[in-house]
Design a protein around this motif. Structure first.
Motif, PDB file in Angstrom:
ATOM      1  N   GLY A   1       0.813  -1.207   0.000  1.00 30.98           N
ATOM      2  CA  GLY A   1       0.000   0.000   0.000  1.00 30.98           C
ATOM      3  C   GLY A   1       0.848   1.258   0.000  1.00 30.98           C
ATOM      4  N   MET A   2       1.897   1.260   0.820  1.00 31.23           N
ATOM      5  CA  MET A   2       2.785   2.421   0.870  1.00 31.23           C
ATOM      6  C   MET A   2       3.606   2.548  -0.407  1.00 31.23           C
ATOM      7  SD  MET A   2       3.963   2.258   4.881  1.00 31.23           S
ATOM      8  CE  MET A   2       4.757   3.854   4.894  1.00 31.23           C
ATOM      9  N   LEU A   3       3.925   1.409  -1.013  1.00 32.29           N
ATOM     10  CA  LEU A   3       4.589   1.430  -2.311  1.00 32.29           C
ATOM     11  C   LEU A   3       3.711   2.156  -3.317  1.00 32.29           C
ATOM     12  CD1 LEU A   3       6.866   0.409  -4.217  1.00 32.29           C
ATOM     13  CD2 LEU A   3       5.488  -1.632  -4.576  1.00 32.29           C
ATOM     14  N   GLY A   4       2.426   1.858  -3.231  1.00 32.47           N
ATOM     15  CA  GLY A   4       1.489   2.551  -4.103  1.00 32.47           C
ATOM     16  C   GLY A   4       1.463   4.043  -3.852  1.00 32.47           C
ATOM     17  N   MET A   5       1.505   4.442  -2.549  1.00 33.70           N
ATOM     18  CA  MET A   5       1.476   5.869  -2.251  1.00 33.70           C
ATOM     19  C   MET A   5       2.760   6.561  -2.686  1.00 33.70           C
ATOM     20  SD  MET A   5      -1.495   6.298  -1.248  1.00 33.70           S
ATOM     21  CE  MET A   5      -1.342   8.047  -0.949  1.00 33.70           C
ATOM     22  N   SER A   6       3.877   5.852  -2.622  1.00 28.24           N
ATOM     23  CA  SER A   6       5.121   6.420  -3.143  1.00 28.24           C
ATOM     24  C   SER A   6       5.030   6.559  -4.656  1.00 28.24           C
ATOM     25  CB  SER A   6       6.306   5.534  -2.768  1.00 28.24           C
ATOM     26  OG  SER A   6       6.582   5.638  -1.401  1.00 28.24           O
TER      27      SER A   6
ATOM     28  N   LEU B   1      -3.845   1.567  -2.471  1.00 27.14           N
ATOM     29  CA  LEU B   1      -3.613   1.213  -3.877  1.00 27.14           C
ATOM     30  C   LEU B   1      -4.714   1.740  -4.785  1.00 27.14           C
ATOM     31  CD1 LEU B   1      -2.264  -2.451  -3.636  1.00 27.14           C
ATOM     32  CD2 LEU B   1      -1.002  -0.402  -4.324  1.00 27.14           C
ATOM     33  N   VAL B   2      -5.928   1.799  -4.278  1.00 25.45           N
ATOM     34  CA  VAL B   2      -7.034   2.355  -5.068  1.00 25.45           C
ATOM     35  C   VAL B   2      -6.725   3.803  -5.459  1.00 25.45           C
ATOM     36  CG1 VAL B   2      -9.439   3.118  -4.970  1.00 25.45           C
ATOM     37  CG2 VAL B   2      -8.822   0.842  -4.143  1.00 25.45           C
ATOM     38  N   ALA B   3      -6.237   4.575  -4.491  1.00 25.82           N
ATOM     39  CA  ALA B   3      -5.899   5.976  -4.770  1.00 25.82           C
ATOM     40  C   ALA B   3      -4.809   6.083  -5.815  1.00 25.82           C
ATOM     41  CB  ALA B   3      -5.458   6.672  -3.486  1.00 25.82           C
ATOM     42  N   VAL B   4      -3.858   5.155  -5.775  1.00 26.10           N
ATOM     43  CA  VAL B   4      -2.749   5.182  -6.731  1.00 26.10           C
ATOM     44  C   VAL B   4      -3.244   4.978  -8.151  1.00 26.10           C
ATOM     45  CG1 VAL B   4      -0.638   4.030  -7.437  1.00 26.10           C
ATOM     46  CG2 VAL B   4      -1.102   4.376  -5.036  1.00 26.10           C
TER      47      VAL B   4
END
Length: 463
Positions: free
Chosen positions: A28-33, A172-175
């Motif tokens: 999830g944090m990977l996605g936010m990055s 991940l949805v936000a990404v």
């Protein structure tokens, strides 16, 4: 509240438990990055001015994110303890009251932010040619702030139950939404107007709004962690008191850290807008490089909270030890990787030689301190959950303001940008050693007090 949301972290292999919690959170944090890197990449295609404008917004965006993160740590700490104690009604009350508090804070920050855009960024060193770009971006971002703060606090409550998969999926949805909307809004592809840097802000707000809706659905409908019973004023204030005792020092400290970053950004601005742009690229790459340790720190809090609430003190210390050893190993690996690939990575974002040179210089110096940086974060999280938030805040403030900023100015005078970046490494190393020593002593003290209280209770019951 579902039985499946009772304490899940107090049994089984400690290393395996932390691993299973960290992987979904890391994704999830990977996605936010990737979220931040996507914005940086597409805005970088507009030009160096636009990239510099976005880099100037980074400290302010981080202040708001730090507020939400600090509140989230407070919520996670008290909720995870309540879960460990088996008090389900308390879990619902704390979760609900935390969202109400977050909403009130969002309203005040939006009003203040909209009124201070120009003087604030002028103070940070933004030039007249860049300031209008910053103003257009931040007006949109501030209006969407509720979609940034509420999901972060809500996801912290979900993580407190031991569920890291759902918060990871929400992020991940936000990404995916941001990746799709960024080029459409920024460049005006198809029926969409060309909005340039404003388009990046709109894409961010749309992506975050979806996470807001999903996070609320999870808390209200699926996990039933929200109660619609109207609390008394005293109950509400007591909930806020418990959360703010932990969350306020953490949030305050986390909000001061971007101020420290802003001061460093202002120092780097003396080397020109391209240097600021390069610094912005490097710090976004850094967020990506430190993801596993950041994910681990996010789950270490609930792990410690549940086990401390269940009086599993030996698991608390073992989990902390595993986490610190991982941070040192990962930091070493990232240093070796980025020292050799920094210039190539920077060139992917912008062709300007100064941008590339600045980012590459940062990425072969600062990663030397990644292991210590991760260890510092892990220690401060542990101290916070152990109800030592002031100690945690003090260590963080020492790192940022007593060590980093003075060393950066001194290093700038002697070694230019290399000295500025080297100051970060030295400050993390010193602060991490202090934090780890303090954590060991706090764990020993707290465990002794808890065991003594247990013994007193047994004696009284016997009598």
């Amino acid at each position: 509240m579902k039985d499946t949301k009772k304490a899940q972290l107090i049994e089984g292999s400690i290393a395996k438990t932390l691993f299973n919690l960290t992987i979904p959170m890391m994704l999830g944090m990977l996605g936010m990055s990737a979220f931040n890197l996507t914005d940086t990449y597409f805005v970088g295609q507009l030009g160096t001015r636009e990239l510099a404008a976005m880099s100037f917004t980074f400290p302010v965006v981080m202040i708001i994110s730090s507020l939400a993160h600090g509140l989230g740590i407070g919520v996670s700490a008290v909720v995870s303890r309540a879960i460990g104690e088996g008090d389900q009604k308390k879990v619902q009350r704390l979760t609900t009251d935390s969202l109400v508090l977050s909403l009130l804070l969002v309203v005040s920050f939006v009003a203040t932010g909209l009124l201070t855009i120009t003087p604030l960024f002028r103070f940070l060193g933004a030039t007249p040619e860049i300031l209008p770009l910053i103003e257009r971006y931040m007006r949109v971002w501030y209006l969407g702030m509720i979609a940034v703060v509420i999901p972060m606090v809500g996801n912290s409550a979900t993580r407190a139950t031991g569920d890291t998969k759902t918060p990871g999926m929400i992020m991940l949805v936000a990404v995916f939404v941001n990746i799709i909307l960024d080029p459409l809004f920024i460049f005006g592809i198809g029926p969409f107007p060309r909005l340039e840097i404003v388009g990046a802000a709109l894409a961010t707000v749309f992506g975050r709004t979806i996470t807001l809706c999903v996070a609320l659905w999870v808390l209200i409908r699926r996990d039933k962690m929200i109660t619609f019973e109207r609390p008394s004023l005293n109950t509400l204030l007591q909930s806020w008191k418990h959360m703010l005792y932990i969350g306020l020092p953490t949030a305050g400290t986390n909000m001061l850290l971007p101020i420290s970053a802003g001061i460093i950004t202002k120092l780097i601005a003396t080397y020109g807008p391209a240097a600021v742009a390069g610094f912005g690229v490097a710090t976004r790459v850094e967020m990506f490089a430190l993801l596993p340790v950041m994910a681990l720190s996010s789950v270490l809090g609930p792990f410690i909270g549940q086990n401390w609430g269940a009086k599993k003190y030996e698991r608390v210390w073992a989990g902390s030890s595993y986490s610190h050893r991982f941070s040192i190993g990962w930091g070493l690996g990232m240093f070796l990787l980025l020292a050799f690939s920094g210039k190539f990575i920077a060139s992917l974002f912008n062709p300007d030689p100064v941008v590339i040179s600045t980012a590459a210089t940062y990425l072969w110096i600062v990663p030397l301190g990644y292991g210590a940086q991760g260890g510092l974060r892990l220690s401060t999280i542990a101290l916070t959950v152990l109800h030592k938030p002031l100690r945690s805040a003090l260590i963080t403030l020492v790192q940022a303001f007593i060590l980093h900023i003075p060393l950066a100015y001194l290093g700038s005078q002697i070694f230019d940008l290399k000295g500025v970046f080297s100051a970060a490494v030295m400050s993390y190393l010193i602060a991490a050693l202090i934090a780890y020593w303090w954590l060991k002593n706090s764990l020993a003290t707290e465990q002794g007090i808890a065991l003594s209280q247990q013994l007193d209770t047994r004696v009284i019951e016997t009598l």
